[in-house]
Design a protein around this motif. Structure first.
Motif, PDB file in Angstrom:
ATOM      1  N   ASP A  18       0.936  -1.052  -0.025  1.00 33.26           N
ATOM      2  CA  ASP A  18      -0.059  -0.008   0.182  1.00 33.26           C
ATOM      3  C   ASP A  18       1.064   1.067  -0.072  1.00 33.26           C
ATOM      4  O   ASP A  18       2.135   1.239   0.192  1.00 33.26           O
ATOM      5  CB  ASP A  18      -0.975   0.211   1.244  1.00 33.26           C
ATOM      6  CG  ASP A  18      -2.270   0.656   1.091  1.00 33.26           C
ATOM      7  OD1 ASP A  18      -2.219   2.015   0.254  1.00 33.26           O
ATOM      8  OD2 ASP A  18      -3.124   0.391   1.712  1.00 33.26           O
ATOM      9  N   ARG A  20       1.121   6.001  -1.244  1.00 32.74           N
ATOM     10  CA  ARG A  20       0.796   6.879  -1.882  1.00 32.74           C
ATOM     11  C   ARG A  20       0.762   6.775  -3.338  1.00 32.74           C
ATOM     12  O   ARG A  20       1.504   6.015  -3.880  1.00 32.74           O
ATOM     13  CB  ARG A  20       1.414   8.169  -1.534  1.00 32.74           C
ATOM     14  CG  ARG A  20       0.838   8.727  -0.331  1.00 32.74           C
ATOM     15  CD  ARG A  20       1.636   9.898   0.226  1.00 32.74           C
ATOM     16  NE  ARG A  20       1.217  10.489   1.383  1.00 32.74           N
ATOM     17  CZ  ARG A  20       1.177  10.305   2.742  1.00 32.74           C
ATOM     18  NH1 ARG A  20       2.278   9.323   2.851  1.00 32.74           N
ATOM     19  NH2 ARG A  20       0.596  10.807   3.616  1.00 32.74           N
ATOM     20  N   CYS A  21       0.190   7.352  -4.203  1.00 35.62           N
ATOM     21  CA  CYS A  21      -0.013   6.998  -5.570  1.00 35.62           C
ATOM     22  C   CYS A  21       1.381   7.650  -6.263  1.00 35.62           C
ATOM     23  O   CYS A  21       1.790   8.690  -5.457  1.00 35.62           O
ATOM     24  CB  CYS A  21      -1.113   7.949  -6.106  1.00 35.62           C
ATOM     25  SG  CYS A  21      -1.232   9.608  -5.937  1.00 35.62           S
ATOM     26  N   SER A 113      -3.347   1.184  -3.338  1.00 39.90           N
ATOM     27  CA  SER A 113      -4.271   1.926  -2.250  1.00 39.90           C
ATOM     28  C   SER A 113      -5.320   1.102  -1.823  1.00 39.90           C
ATOM     29  O   SER A 113      -6.097   0.862  -2.425  1.00 39.90           O
ATOM     30  CB  SER A 113      -4.475   3.286  -2.729  1.00 39.90           C
ATOM     31  OG  SER A 113      -3.456   3.868  -2.973  1.00 39.90           O
ATOM     32  N   TYR A 114      -5.622   1.155  -0.536  1.00 44.01           N
ATOM     33  CA  TYR A 114      -6.490   0.734   0.192  1.00 44.01           C
ATOM     34  C   TYR A 114      -6.435  -0.905   0.446  1.00 44.01           C
ATOM     35  O   TYR A 114      -7.584  -1.279   1.260  1.00 44.01           O
ATOM     36  CB  TYR A 114      -8.038   0.882  -0.330  1.00 44.01           C
ATOM     37  CG  TYR A 114      -7.977   2.567  -0.546  1.00 44.01           C
ATOM     38  CD1 TYR A 114      -8.224   3.359   0.341  1.00 44.01           C
ATOM     39  CD2 TYR A 114      -8.318   2.883  -2.113  1.00 44.01           C
ATOM     40  CE1 TYR A 114      -8.229   4.962  -0.010  1.00 44.01           C
ATOM     41  CE2 TYR A 114      -8.434   4.184  -2.218  1.00 44.01           C
ATOM     42  CZ  TYR A 114      -8.520   5.217  -1.434  1.00 44.01           C
ATOM     43  OH  TYR A 114      -8.460   6.382  -1.770  1.00 44.01           O
ATOM     44  N   TRP A 156      -7.497  12.150  -6.563  1.00 45.70           N
ATOM     45  CA  TRP A 156      -6.748  10.929  -5.738  1.00 45.70           C
ATOM     46  C   TRP A 156      -5.803  11.296  -4.771  1.00 45.70           C
ATOM     47  O   TRP A 156      -5.771  10.339  -3.654  1.00 45.70           O
ATOM     48  CB  TRP A 156      -6.104  10.448  -7.101  1.00 45.70           C
ATOM     49  CG  TRP A 156      -7.089   9.953  -7.994  1.00 45.70           C
ATOM     50  CD1 TRP A 156      -6.985  10.142  -9.404  1.00 45.70           C
ATOM     51  CD2 TRP A 156      -8.227   9.191  -8.032  1.00 45.70           C
ATOM     52  NE1 TRP A 156      -8.422   9.842 -10.217  1.00 45.70           N
ATOM     53  CE2 TRP A 156      -8.853   9.128  -9.406  1.00 45.70           C
ATOM     54  CE3 TRP A 156      -9.004   8.386  -7.005  1.00 45.70           C
ATOM     55  CZ2 TRP A 156     -10.295   8.485  -9.461  1.00 45.70           C
ATOM     56  CZ3 TRP A 156     -10.072   7.791  -7.368  1.00 45.70           C
ATOM     57  CH2 TRP A 156     -10.706   7.764  -8.332  1.00 45.70           C
ATOM     58  N   GLU A 160      -6.326   9.978  -0.813  1.00 50.18           N
ATOM     59  CA  GLU A 160      -5.498   9.122  -0.210  1.00 50.18           C
ATOM     60  C   GLU A 160      -4.859   9.671   1.106  1.00 50.18           C
ATOM     61  O   GLU A 160      -4.936   8.818   2.107  1.00 50.18           O
ATOM     62  CB  GLU A 160      -4.333   8.823  -1.094  1.00 50.18           C
ATOM     63  CG  GLU A 160      -4.735   7.764  -2.071  1.00 50.18           C
ATOM     64  CD  GLU A 160      -3.408   7.520  -3.099  1.00 50.18           C
ATOM     65  OE1 GLU A 160      -2.207   8.199  -2.974  1.00 50.18           O
ATOM     66  OE2 GLU A 160      -3.419   6.579  -3.681  1.00 50.18           O
ATOM     67  N   GLU A 161      -4.939  10.878   1.230  1.00 50.16           N
ATOM     68  CA  GLU A 161      -4.601  11.519   2.407  1.00 50.16           C
ATOM     69  C   GLU A 161      -5.455  11.507   3.479  1.00 50.16           C
ATOM     70  O   GLU A 161      -5.106  11.383   4.627  1.00 50.16           O
ATOM     71  CB  GLU A 161      -4.320  13.139   2.053  1.00 50.16           C
ATOM     72  CG  GLU A 161      -3.002  13.595   1.277  1.00 50.16           C
ATOM     73  CD  GLU A 161      -1.753  12.934   1.905  1.00 50.16           C
ATOM     74  OE1 GLU A 161      -1.635  12.755   2.973  1.00 50.16           O
ATOM     75  OE2 GLU A 161      -1.096  12.112   1.121  1.00 50.16           O
ATOM     76  N   TYR A 163      -7.435   8.742   3.691  1.00 50.06           N
ATOM     77  CA  TYR A 163      -7.131   7.454   4.052  1.00 50.06           C
ATOM     78  C   TYR A 163      -5.946   7.345   5.201  1.00 50.06           C
ATOM     79  O   TYR A 163      -6.450   6.803   6.381  1.00 50.06           O
ATOM     80  CB  TYR A 163      -6.994   6.592   2.723  1.00 50.06           C
ATOM     81  CG  TYR A 163      -6.512   5.208   3.171  1.00 50.06           C
ATOM     82  CD1 TYR A 163      -7.115   4.339   3.860  1.00 50.06           C
ATOM     83  CD2 TYR A 163      -5.430   4.725   2.336  1.00 50.06           C
ATOM     84  CE1 TYR A 163      -6.369   3.057   4.036  1.00 50.06           C
ATOM     85  CE2 TYR A 163      -4.842   3.477   2.329  1.00 50.06           C
ATOM     86  CZ  TYR A 163      -5.260   2.661   3.300  1.00 50.06           C
ATOM     87  OH  TYR A 163      -5.190   1.309   3.235  1.00 50.06           O
ATOM     88  N   TYR A 164      -4.992   8.135   4.906  1.00 48.92           N
ATOM     89  CA  TYR A 164      -3.841   8.161   5.938  1.00 48.92           C
ATOM     90  C   TYR A 164      -4.229   8.803   7.104  1.00 48.92           C
ATOM     91  O   TYR A 164      -3.854   8.377   8.180  1.00 48.92           O
ATOM     92  CB  TYR A 164      -2.805   8.502   5.493  1.00 48.92           C
ATOM     93  CG  TYR A 164      -2.239   7.870   3.971  1.00 48.92           C
ATOM     94  CD1 TYR A 164      -1.762   6.538   4.184  1.00 48.92           C
ATOM     95  CD2 TYR A 164      -1.775   8.530   2.964  1.00 48.92           C
ATOM     96  CE1 TYR A 164      -1.444   5.868   3.375  1.00 48.92           C
ATOM     97  CE2 TYR A 164      -1.549   7.796   1.910  1.00 48.92           C
ATOM     98  CZ  TYR A 164      -1.321   6.455   2.185  1.00 48.92           C
ATOM     99  OH  TYR A 164      -0.754   5.849   0.914  1.00 48.92           O
TER     100      TYR A 164
END
Length: 181
Positions: A18, A20-21, A113-114, A156, A160-161, A163-164
């Protein structure tokens, strides 16, 4: 990094990558697959079609992922050491591709991711988290998908941020890939 990861692999094993993009998740998975007899599953294959996402999908962790399909097609068979069939999602057509039958292998890599979030209730043998400096991330986006920079910056990367910030990222190995790949 690659040798250290390879030295920590046993069989059977589920490995999650997993991060960051554009941190190198797909690249690392491919490098490991070159050295191992394993399958690689890409989280991108489990995107939800735009018309099936909830109205609040941007406020949900993995709101763009078909969680039910991922659980049924990937998680359940893997934890039971069974063959599985899944359909990858095509972003271009917003449809599922033809089913793919995969024979169970003792080592499986799930990258994207995820992946940590989707396996949060399951036993996983190795969790690898990749990170990248923001400036290098933008540089990689411009190199790989210059026409997508705005989508990455507006959709995106903020997802993701989120998510973190909201999910407790527990991992076994962490790598900053800013100077790698």
């Amino acid at each position: 990094m690659l040798e250290f990861i390879l030295n920590s692999i046993t069989s059977p094993m589920i490995i999650l990558i997993d991060g960051r993009c554009l941190s190198g998740k797909t690249v690392l998975a491919a490098q490991l697959a070159d050295k191992l007899d394993c399958d690689v599953i890409h989280m991108d294959d489990f995107y939800l079609p735009v018309d099936k996402r909830s109205d609040s999908w941007t406020n949900e962790i993995a709101g763009n992922i078909d969680k039910d399909r991922f659980y049924k097609e990937i998680i359940q068979p893997l934890i039971n050491h069974q063959d599985y069939i899944y359909q990858s999602f095509s972003c271009a057509t917003q449809q599922l591709n033809e089913p793919i039958k995969i024979s169970y292998k003792p080592i499986t890599i799930i990258e994207g991711s995820y992946s940590f979030y989707l396996f949060r209730n399951e036993k996983v043998d190795l969790k690898i988290l990749l990170d990248i400096d923001k400036d290098k991330q933008i540089e990689r986006i411009l190199t790989r998908n210059p026409h997508s920079l705005e989508n990455f910056q507006k959709i995106w990367i903020p997802l993701e941020e989120y998510y973190y910030q909201k999910f407790n990222m527990q991992y076994d190995q962490y790598y900053d890939t800013t100077e790698m790949f």
